[in-house]
Design a protein around this motif. Structure first.
Motif, PDB file in Angstrom:
ATOM      1  N   THR A 163      13.535   8.811  -4.516  1.00 44.75           N
ATOM      2  CA  THR A 163      13.755   9.650  -3.332  1.00 44.75           C
ATOM      3  C   THR A 163      12.679   9.410  -2.286  1.00 44.75           C
ATOM      4  O   THR A 163      12.972   9.253  -1.088  1.00 44.75           O
ATOM      5  CB  THR A 163      13.781  11.137  -3.732  1.00 44.75           C
ATOM      6  N   GLU A 164      11.428   9.367  -2.696  1.00 45.16           N
ATOM      7  CA  GLU A 164      10.331   9.191  -1.745  1.00 45.16           C
ATOM      8  C   GLU A 164      10.306   7.772  -1.178  1.00 45.16           C
ATOM      9  O   GLU A 164       9.993   7.573   0.009  1.00 45.16           O
ATOM     10  CB  GLU A 164       9.003   9.522  -2.414  1.00 45.16           C
ATOM     11  N   LEU A 165      10.621   6.771  -2.003  1.00 51.78           N
ATOM     12  CA  LEU A 165      10.676   5.399  -1.491  1.00 51.78           C
ATOM     13  C   LEU A 165      11.799   5.238  -0.475  1.00 51.78           C
ATOM     14  O   LEU A 165      11.640   4.574   0.562  1.00 51.78           O
ATOM     15  CB  LEU A 165      10.866   4.413  -2.647  1.00 51.78           C
ATOM     16  N   GLU A 166      12.941   5.838  -0.762  1.00 53.06           N
ATOM     17  CA  GLU A 166      14.075   5.752   0.149  1.00 53.06           C
ATOM     18  C   GLU A 166      13.747   6.417   1.488  1.00 53.06           C
ATOM     19  O   GLU A 166      14.129   5.919   2.550  1.00 53.06           O
ATOM     20  CB  GLU A 166      15.287   6.414  -0.489  1.00 53.06           C
ATOM     21  N   ALA A 167      13.034   7.535   1.438  1.00 53.65           N
ATOM     22  CA  ALA A 167      12.649   8.216   2.677  1.00 53.65           C
ATOM     23  C   ALA A 167      11.744   7.345   3.530  1.00 53.65           C
ATOM     24  O   ALA A 167      11.759   7.442   4.768  1.00 53.65           O
ATOM     25  CB  ALA A 167      11.956   9.537   2.347  1.00 53.65           C
ATOM     26  N   GLU A 168      10.966   6.478   2.897  1.00 53.64           N
ATOM     27  CA  GLU A 168      10.062   5.582   3.624  1.00 53.64           C
ATOM     28  C   GLU A 168      10.684   4.212   3.874  1.00 53.64           C
ATOM     29  O   GLU A 168      10.008   3.309   4.366  1.00 53.64           O
ATOM     30  CB  GLU A 168       8.759   5.413   2.829  1.00 53.64           C
ATOM     31  N   ASN A 169      11.980   4.067   3.503  1.00 51.00           N
ATOM     32  CA  ASN A 169      12.702   2.808   3.686  1.00 51.00           C
ATOM     33  C   ASN A 169      12.001   1.641   2.985  1.00 51.00           C
ATOM     34  O   ASN A 169      11.862   0.546   3.526  1.00 51.00           O
ATOM     35  CB  ASN A 169      12.883   2.486   5.172  1.00 51.00           C
TER      36      ASN A 169
ATOM     37  N   PRO B 105       0.821  -1.231   0.000  1.00 50.66           N
ATOM     38  CA  PRO B 105       0.000   0.000   0.000  1.00 50.66           C
ATOM     39  C   PRO B 105       0.850   1.273   0.000  1.00 50.66           C
ATOM     40  O   PRO B 105       0.548   2.214  -0.730  1.00 50.66           O
ATOM     41  CB  PRO B 105      -0.831  -0.139   1.280  1.00 50.66           C
ATOM     42  N   ARG B 106       1.904   1.298   0.815  1.00 54.73           N
ATOM     43  CA  ARG B 106       2.722   2.508   0.895  1.00 54.73           C
ATOM     44  C   ARG B 106       3.454   2.757  -0.429  1.00 54.73           C
ATOM     45  O   ARG B 106       3.530   3.896  -0.916  1.00 54.73           O
ATOM     46  CB  ARG B 106       3.736   2.389   2.030  1.00 54.73           C
ATOM     47  N   ALA B 107       3.993   1.672  -1.020  1.00 51.23           N
ATOM     48  CA  ALA B 107       4.700   1.827  -2.304  1.00 51.23           C
ATOM     49  C   ALA B 107       3.747   2.287  -3.392  1.00 51.23           C
ATOM     50  O   ALA B 107       4.058   3.181  -4.183  1.00 51.23           O
ATOM     51  CB  ALA B 107       5.366   0.509  -2.694  1.00 51.23           C
ATOM     52  N   ALA B 108       2.556   1.699  -3.437  1.00 50.56           N
ATOM     53  CA  ALA B 108       1.571   2.066  -4.461  1.00 50.56           C
ATOM     54  C   ALA B 108       1.157   3.529  -4.329  1.00 50.56           C
ATOM     55  O   ALA B 108       0.986   4.235  -5.328  1.00 50.56           O
ATOM     56  CB  ALA B 108       0.352   1.158  -4.367  1.00 50.56           C
ATOM     57  N   ALA B 109       1.010   3.999  -3.100  1.00 46.08           N
ATOM     58  CA  ALA B 109       0.603   5.391  -2.877  1.00 46.08           C
ATOM     59  C   ALA B 109       1.667   6.362  -3.380  1.00 46.08           C
ATOM     60  O   ALA B 109       1.348   7.404  -3.996  1.00 46.08           O
ATOM     61  CB  ALA B 109       0.332   5.625  -1.395  1.00 46.08           C
ATOM     62  N   ILE B 110       2.936   6.041  -3.169  1.00 45.62           N
ATOM     63  CA  ILE B 110       4.021   6.920  -3.625  1.00 45.62           C
ATOM     64  C   ILE B 110       4.117   6.903  -5.145  1.00 45.62           C
ATOM     65  O   ILE B 110       4.183   7.956  -5.792  1.00 45.62           O
ATOM     66  CB  ILE B 110       5.354   6.485  -2.991  1.00 45.62           C
TER      67      ILE B 110
END
Length: 594
Positions: A170-176, A116-121
């Motif tokens: 960048t956004e994925l890396e920030a969310e680990n 879910p988090r990856a899909a949202a980004i």
């Protein structure tokens, strides 16, 4: 009682016998299975194959990898080194889901709880919703709960820009969040969009390889594409290369660049002027080409309708054609052909500029041929017949030359031979049929077919004192035509002078005061050609069912450039349309001196 005991003893003996038999049978089966396995294992060890698959090859495939190194496609430039077509890089996004994808024990995959988090980004940067992306991620988990190694994320996740990739990473890396990878793909960028689209061409992607699909991209594909390389390496359990094991087995050779004769500034101006003119004319098609008179180098060449070779925008138009109208289409040129007719007649002594003819109509083998004004101008001198574009005047010249002499002369104009200007798909013209009517009509540009570059070559002979040059669009392109003399220098100079009458003679010039070049004289010839019906029934009869054209050689005194414009079947015709293209283009080409 004794009998009962005896019966029971016999039964016990029988049961013991059965147990022994079963025991022997099981032992025998075990031995058979054992020996079968032993034989099979021995075969596998000795032959090294299982189910027809080589274990050595399977092991090598598991621990040895290879990779194709795609060569960069050569780029295309204008005559001054300005880039017209360059290479860009885009990215296809995938998600790696397998827990086996690690590095030094660190997980690099995308676990299901992070879907879910990856899909949202990701949804914030591509044209897919988070629900659609998550659904595609879920396809990587089978009904049995097994996890596929990777999944693709749909067409919206392909051909992403470097900016999109950077933002997502960048956004994925920030969310680990791990497991989202980007595979690079090559693409072609056409710097000026639709500029010279039919000449430059376009590319298609075939098995990851960029291949020319039209224009110069197709004609010079072997030169541009280069040779792909290959590397081999050993890989670890995770499939990544082991450092120090990479070896090149085939070197990569990048494609060569291509330099055209085009002038980007002049080409851009032609494109703009053509577009504006066609907004008024609403023609079936329009073309324009500027060529250096002494070298044959094409400085600008464009047609309408056009398209964007990167996005394919424009190809959906009803009147769009993929053909390059300069080389891939035959047409009857009309009165611009009279340039060659008069030059030929001068050379064989059939042209007397002061001779007066009764213009209007003439018959050839019972077929009536008319002038465009039906003779309202009255009698014309031969010089006036040329500037006023009299068909009757040209037929009179034909009658003087005779069919044999004209047949030989029109053959020297080269309409049945290819130009080989560097563009693919050239369709050569054809000479008139061997009968008096068609031969007579060919003197004024009907019953003979040409392509536009063949006409340019004939015009160049007039500009170069009778010796033609081969039109070309690639710098240093080898000349494949023998530029033998087409007309005498005297005839060429006379025709250039007579062409001035077309724009300078108030009474007998078909384009009087329409074409101008500051402080210089311009030689011109207009054309209005009928269009043959596709069913072979004759010519179209609509009010504007014509190809309107003009050939301009300038400056008249020392010709440097040739400009040729055509306009086919305009919905809104005006004789002022082509001058709006020609006049600023002539001024710019002379000022640039390219």
């Amino acid at each position: 009682m004794e009998k009962i005991k005896q019966f029971l003893c016999q039964k016990n003996e029988s049961a013991n016998e059965n147990r022994r038999r079963v025991g022997f049978f099981m032992i025998a089966c075990s031995l058979v299975v054992f020996f079968a396995c032993a034989i099979r294992i021995s075969y596998v060890i000795l032959a090294g194959r299982v189910a027809g698959v080589s274990l050595a090859e399977r092991t090598e495939a598991l621990y040895n990898g290879s990779q194709i190194l795609y060569a960069n496609r050569g780029e295309i430039f204008d005559r001054s080194g300005r880039p017209l077509v360059i290479n860009g890089q885009q990215f296809d996004m995938i998600a790696v889901l397998s827990p086996d994808y690690t590095d030094g024990g660190e997980p690099l995959y995308l676990p299901q709880e992070d879907f879910p988090r990856a899909a949202a980004i990701i949804s914030q940067h591509i044209d897919s919703t988070s629900e659609e992306i998550q659904a595609m991620l879920e396809t990587g988990i089978t009904e049995e709960g097994e996890t596929l190694f990777q999944v693709e994320l749909g067409s919206a996740a392909k051909a992403l820009s470097q900016e999109q990739r950077n933002a997502i990473e960048t956004e994925l890396e920030a969310e680990n969040i791990h497991g989202i990878l980007f595979n690079p793909t090559n693409n072609r960028t056409y710097v000026n969009g639709s500029m010279a689209a039919h000449s430059l061409g376009y590319t298609t992607n075939q098995d990851g390889k960029v291949v020319g699909g039209g224009g110069l991209e197709k004609a010079y594909n072997d030169l541009l594409q280069g040779t792909d390389g290959q590397i081999v390496y050993e890989r670890n359990a995770q499939g990544t290369p082991v450092p120090g094991t990479i070896e090149t087995t085939r070197p990569m050779i990048h494609g060569e660049n291509l330099t055209t004769t085009l002038s980007e500034p002049l080409q851009m101006q032609l494109e703009t002027l053509l577009s504006r003119a066609n907004e008024t004319a609403q023609a079936e098609n329009m073309t324009g080409v500027v060529m250096k008179a002494d070298t044959g180098e094409i400085l600008a060449m464009a047609q309408r309708p056009t398209f964007n070779p990167e996005t394919m925008e424009g190809t959906e138009a009803d009147n769009f054609v993929w053909r390059n109208l300069f080389v891939e289409e035959q047409y009857e040129p009309g009165s611009t052909m009279k340039i060659g007719t008069v030059a030929t007649a001068i050379d064989n002594g059939s042209f007397d500029a002061a001779e007066v003819i009764p213009a209007g109509r003439i018959e050839v083998n019972g077929i009536e041929i008319n002038d465009h004004d039906r003779g309202r101008k009255g009698p014309l001198t031969m010089r006036q017949a040329f500037s006023w574009s009299s068909n009757v005047g040209m037929v009179e010249l034909f009658n003087k030359m005779g069919d044999d002499r004209w047949r030989e002369s029109i053959g020297r104009l080269g309409f049945d031979k290819p130009i080989n200007a560097g563009l693919p798909g050239e369709v050569v013209g054809s000479l008139p049929d061997d009968n008096l009517v068609d031969l007579a009509m060919s003197t004024y540009g009907q019953a003979v077919s040409v392509n536009q570059l063949q006409m340019l070559r004939m015009f160049s002979a007039i500009a170069n004192e009778g010796i033609p040059v081969q039109p070309k669009i690639v710098v240093n392109e080898e000349n494949t035509l023998e530029n033998e003399r087409m007309f005498s220098a005297r005839a060429s100079r006379q025709v250039l002078d007579y062409m001035r009458d077309v724009v300078e003679d108030e009474e007998y010039g078909t384009a009087y005061d329409l074409y101008h070049l500051d402080d210089e004289n311009v030689s011109a010839k207009t054309g209005t050609a009928q269009i043959a019906a596709e069913d072979g029934s004759g010519y179209l009869r609509g009010a504007n069912d014509y190809i309107y054209s003009v050939a301009l050689i300038y400056p008249s005194d020392e010709p440097q450039y040739i400009l040729y414009l055509t306009m086919k079947r305009p919905q809104n015709y005006s004789q002022n349309i082509l001058p709006t293209i020609a006049n600023p283009l002539m001024a710019s080409s002379v000022q640039r001196s390219e």
